[in-house]
Design an enzyme around this catalytic site. Structure first.
Site, mmCIF file in Angstrom:
data_model
loop_
_atom_site.group_PDB
_atom_site.id
_atom_site.type_symbol
_atom_site.label_atom_id
_atom_site.label_comp_id
_atom_site.label_asym_id
_atom_site.label_seq_id
_atom_site.Cartn_x
_atom_site.Cartn_y
_atom_site.Cartn_z
ATOM 1 N N ASP A 1 41.659 16.017 64.838
ATOM 2 C CA ASP A 1 42.084 14.970 65.765
ATOM 3 C C ASP A 1 42.673 13.770 65.036
ATOM 4 O OD1 ASP A 1 39.724 15.080 68.537
ATOM 5 O OD2 ASP A 1 40.446 16.688 67.237
ATOM 6 N N HIS B 1 44.402 11.208 67.192
ATOM 7 C CA HIS B 1 44.244 10.188 68.232
ATOM 8 C C HIS B 1 44.991 8.898 67.965
ATOM 9 C CE1 HIS B 1 41.706 12.081 71.113
ATOM 10 N NE2 HIS B 1 40.809 12.436 70.228
ATOM 11 N N HIS C 1 43.692 16.541 74.853
ATOM 12 C CA HIS C 1 44.394 15.299 75.156
ATOM 13 C C HIS C 1 45.901 15.468 75.263
ATOM 14 C CE1 HIS C 1 41.436 11.948 75.195
ATOM 15 N NE2 HIS C 1 40.671 12.901 74.709
ATOM 16 N N SER D 1 56.020 0.463 87.086
ATOM 17 C CA SER D 1 56.506 -0.895 86.885
ATOM 18 C C SER D 1 55.411 -1.817 86.386
ATOM 19 C CB SER D 1 57.039 -1.430 88.218
ATOM 20 O OG SER D 1 55.948 -1.460 89.146
#
Lengths: 730, 157
Positions: free
Chosen positions: A184, A186, A246, A658
């Site tokens: 990982d 991340h 993820h 937005s």
């Protein structure tokens, strides 16, 4: 600590006989050593506890997300298109329409995006050259950003390549002598750069496998992705990427990647995210080295079968949290229903009914799915029932829900039914590969903590390795203090490459080098040189403060429940309870499985004769910013407990990315959340909350501002700052 | 005689401390962590006393792991009998003063190092390095032991 008792006594005796420094000095030394070792042990205990705190909060968060997600699924299945609440969240379920590739390329056309003269970042040309990629890495090291045009181009090329790759990469050490395996990352760019620095960058002589979870939590996720893709394009035979849990747009909504991209690429972020949705689904699922070493992100289960996985259409699983979208023909011959023209909603609602009706051992694996349905069956009020009927009528089905279920479970349409089962099995395999964790006991049970995948035991490792004639399983997915850890008789190896994951000083990262002998060699590191120079005491202190802050926030968020629990023990209404009862009550409310008695001295500083003034203590917990004083206490607590969920919902609702939502959307978010939590939140209370924030002139709410307004300030800290994994700053 | 409630609370404390190191919920911990567990519960055993205790709770054939089943009763006894009591602050300071033969009020780094690695139950290189890095006053390269003791003494739980 190796010598036995007698040996050290002998040593002391000899010294005494030699008359070196005399007994008093020896005794003094003994005393000091005894004292100091105790001190170190206390520190170690604190360090371990800190670790547990972070981990339990992290996993509770993951579980939370799955629950929220299932809740959405439920809503999707039971609300008509007209219902505005459903509209708000419908697009999270609207996966990439099945488009032809040419259409995709057109949609993501980068050609009309000009790169201005003023742009000082790296320029890429395709096909990529070594100097292109070197420039890219250098630029990111210098905190520059890659221009959107090049990002889109790079992603497009990556997608084209990934499409051609098999589900399981097969790699051999005879071509490249050694292979480096990273876990990982991340979004921790410093760690990737550190690995490249220590180990060399990928090349034809230097193969790499990156084992998933490249994004989320850290602040440079997009940069890491771009670097990895660039190297993959440059050296397609030497750089292999595995998908992690993820690499999933739904998870990204909560854990920071979505926010990061939208922040860094204000104009085209949404496009980039959409393209990534597709790309993630095309990432290979595993890598096998010399047909002996299996590398995948999460793990395995007792049903793991690489042959099934090898044949799957992996790109169907855009998010592993969601069963695959597929065609379904309604039993009873109404063949116009269920065509994908009626779109995913219909398919999926029937799929959900399927999964409940089908009585298989698989069901226990997905109790996180079926659970959400059961929770709501009693809560379905009249209005919803009406809507449900209406929906079914519109979908061309005249059967009642009940009939639908029973007809599905019959064998009348066994063909399609079987296909569903295959898909479901395939899906399960993939979820297991990306979400599972090892456990020490034999067997295989659902991973309730994470809410997906399973816990598998050494017997399952044995079985699966033997089934495929493998000798080692390398996986990631779990943070380890030393960066790596063996288990299951050294048949399973966890590798984690993001150092300081929870907090500065929390853990080292590591990578593996594997040669033709297939014996893993480890190299550990820790980004941020200064942490290495900290003493044990100092680095424990930093991390611990951070963990305790997070814990105090949790306590604060559960203030009302804690008060009730304490009052239960305080039958005479004295305002005091024993520390023993404090510990029991806190665990009952928070359910984090933490050692409260060990932590007690850090969390409760004022006691009298082993008793605690609990109301005073609750008052002392973190305070809120003045703005929020207008808001009802219970709502405030919900706010804190549900921070992540709330933010996730906001970002989903904010369909044009937005950063703003209308008051109406704000109100509906709370309504949604309140039905998820099964609590009453009045419109008045919601209005109060909205009023306490400064509206923008056009009556919209800035999501970031809102989240900021409700930030907790820890009384005990001088300067509030957040652990790096809960916030991705631009 | 201690009440049941008190004993059960002691049991819970021991279980909590044990579980912190039982990462895999296997009801056993690595034998090398037992010292940390015992000390974190407020005890100050010497290395020799620690080894004795470990010998008591080990399996017949040592496996490298200590099971909770065996640890709990032994540790409960230790806590109830208040064995391995903490060292009072003033006694500790006196100990330093014994080593500080010239009564300077501080110890040189090398001095402390020598005592810690050669006398009593010697520290390993790592242990003494760690102690020095925490204890050394950066500016003057000596250890003001009175301050050190104040800094590092914990309240008994």
């Amino acid at each position: 600590m190796g010598c036995g008792a007698t040996k050290s006594n002998e040593l002391q005796l000899k010294k005494y006989q030699r008359g070196s420094i005399g007994v008093p000095a020896m005794r003094a030394a003994l005393l000091i050593q005894r004292w100091y070792r105790q001190y170190v042990a206390r520190l170690e205990m604190r360090r371990r506890c800190t670790w547990h705190i972070f981990q339990s909060i992290e996993y509770a968060g993951e579980q939370d997300q799955i629950k929220l997600y299932n809740f959405f699924g439920y809503l999707m299945d039971h609300f008509t298109p007209a219902n505005s609440e459903r509209n708000l969240i419908s697009h999270i379920f609207r996966e990439n329409e099945i488009c032809r590739d040419i259409e995709w390329e057109r949609y993501f056309c980068y050609k009309n995006i000009e790169v201005p003269e003023l742009y000082s970042g790296p320029h890429l040309s395709f096909p990529l050259t070594v100097s292109n990629v070197a420039d890219l890495v250098e630029a990111f090291k210098n905190k520059q950003q890659l221009h959107t045009r090049y990002v889109l181009q790079l992603l497009l090329e990556s997608w084209k390549l990934l499409r051609m790759l098999p589900n399981i990469n097969q790699v051999s050490t005879c071509q490249t002598k050694e292979i480096t395996i990273c876990g990982d990352l991340h979004g921790h760019l410093e760690d990737l750069l550190l690995v490249f620095y220590k180990n060399g960058m990928p090349s034809v002589e230097k193969s790499y496998v990156f084992n998933g979870d490249f994004v989320d939590r850290g602040k440079d996720s997009i940069e890491i992705l771009l670097i990895l893709f660039a190297f993959m394009l440059l050296y397609p035979n030497n750089v292999h990427l595995n998908r992690g849990n993820h690499e999933d747009y739904i998870v990204n909504l909560r854990y920071g990647f979505t926010k990061e991209v939208l922040g860094k690429y204000r104009l085209h972020g949404k496009k980039i995210l959409k393209l990534l949705q597709k790309i993630f689904s095309w990432l290979p699922l595993a890598t096998v080295i010399d047909q002996k070493v299996l590398i995948l992100h999460g793990g395995i289960s007792d049903t793991t079968d690489l042959n099934i996985i090898a044949q799957a259409d992996r790109h169907k699983y855009v998010s592993t949290l969601r069963p695959p979208k597929r065609r379904w023909v309604a039993s009873g011959g109404n063949s116009t229903a269920g065509r994908h023209k009626v779109n995913g909603r219909m398919d999926n609602s029937l799929q959900r009914h399927c999964s409940l009706a089908y009585n298989s051992p698989l069901r226990s694996r997905y109790n996180f799915q079926s659970r959400s349905m059961q929770n709501f069956s009693s809560k379905v009020n009249l209005a919803v029932e009406e809507e449900l009927k209406e929906q079914r009528r519109m979908a061309g089905l005249s059967q009642s829900y009940h009939d639908l279920r029973s007809s599905l479970s019959s064998d009348s349409d066994s063909d399609n039914y079987e296909t569903y089962e295959d898909d479901s099995n395939e899906w399960k395999q993939i979820v297991d590969m990306l979400w599972s964790d090892p456990m020490p006991q034999d067997g295989c049970i659902p991973n309730e903590v994470r809410g997906g995948g399973c816990y598998w035991g050494p017997d399952v490792t044995e079985k699966v390795l033997r089934r495929h004639n493998l000798q080692l399983l390398i996986r990631s997915h779990e943070c380890k203090q030393e960066g790596y850890e063996f288990c299951h008789n050294r048949k399973v190896l966890t590798i984690f490459s993001a150092s300081n994951y929870y907090e500065v000083g929390s853990n080292r990262g590591a990578y593996i080098r594997l040669g033709p002998d297939l014996v893993p060699h480890f190299i550990q590191y820790q980004a941020n040189r200064s942490t290495r120079e900290l003493t044990l005491r100092q680095s424990v202190g930093e991390t611990e403060r951070s963990a305790l802050r997070a814990l105090r926030e949790q306590l604060f968020a559960h203030k009302s429940d804690l008060l009730y629990a304490f009052q239960d023990y305080d039958t005479d209404n004295t305002g005091w309870i024993s520390l023993k009862h404090w510990a029991t009550a806190v665990e009952a409310v928070l359910r984090l499985g933490l050692p409260w008695r060990v932590l007690r001295s850090q969390l409760v500083t004022t006691t009298q004769d082993g008793m605690l003034d609990y109301q005073g203590w609750l008052r002392e917990l973190p305070i809120t910013e003045p703005k929020t004083e207008l808001v009802q206490q219970s709502l405030l607590e919900t706010m804190y407990k549900q921070r992540s969920n709330l933010e996730t919902i906001f970002r989903i609702i904010d369909s044009d990315h937005s950063g703003l939502i209308s008051f109406e959307e704000f109100r509906q978010t709370w309504k949604l959340l309140s039905s998820h939590l099964k609590m009453e939140i009045s419109d008045e209370a919601i209005l109060d909350m909205a009023v306490s924030i400064d509206f923008n002139k056009d009556g919209s709410i800035d999501i970031n501002e809102f989240m900021e307004a409700f930030r907790l300030v820890d009384r005990t800290m001088n300067l509030p700052s957040e652990p790096n994994h809960t916030k991705t700053d631009e | 005689m201690m009440s049941k409630a008190v004993i059960s609370e002691i049991h819970r404390r021991i279980a909590e401390a044990f579980n912190v190191f039982d990462n895999e919920s296997s009801k056993s911990v690595d034998v090398r962590e037992v010292g940390t567990i015992i000390r974190s519960l407020g005890c100050f055993p010497s290395e020799a006393e620690l080894h004795e205790m470990i010998a008591e709770v080990e399996e017949e054939e040592p496996t490298g792991y200590i099971r909770f089943e065996k640890f709990l009763p032994a540790m409960t006894k230790v806590l109830m009998e208040r064995k391995f009591r903490p060292i009072p602050k003033d006694v500790l300071i006196q100990a330093f003063e014994v080593l500080d033969q010239e009564k300077k009020g501080y110890l040189e780094a090398e001095e402390l190092k020598k005592y810690m690695t050669q006398e009593g139950e010697p520290f390993s290189q790592d242990e003494v390095e760690e102690m020095l890095s925490a204890a050394l006053d950066n500016k003057e390269n000596v250890i003001f032991y009175k301050d050190l003791v104040s800094k590092m003494t914990f309240e008994d739980l």
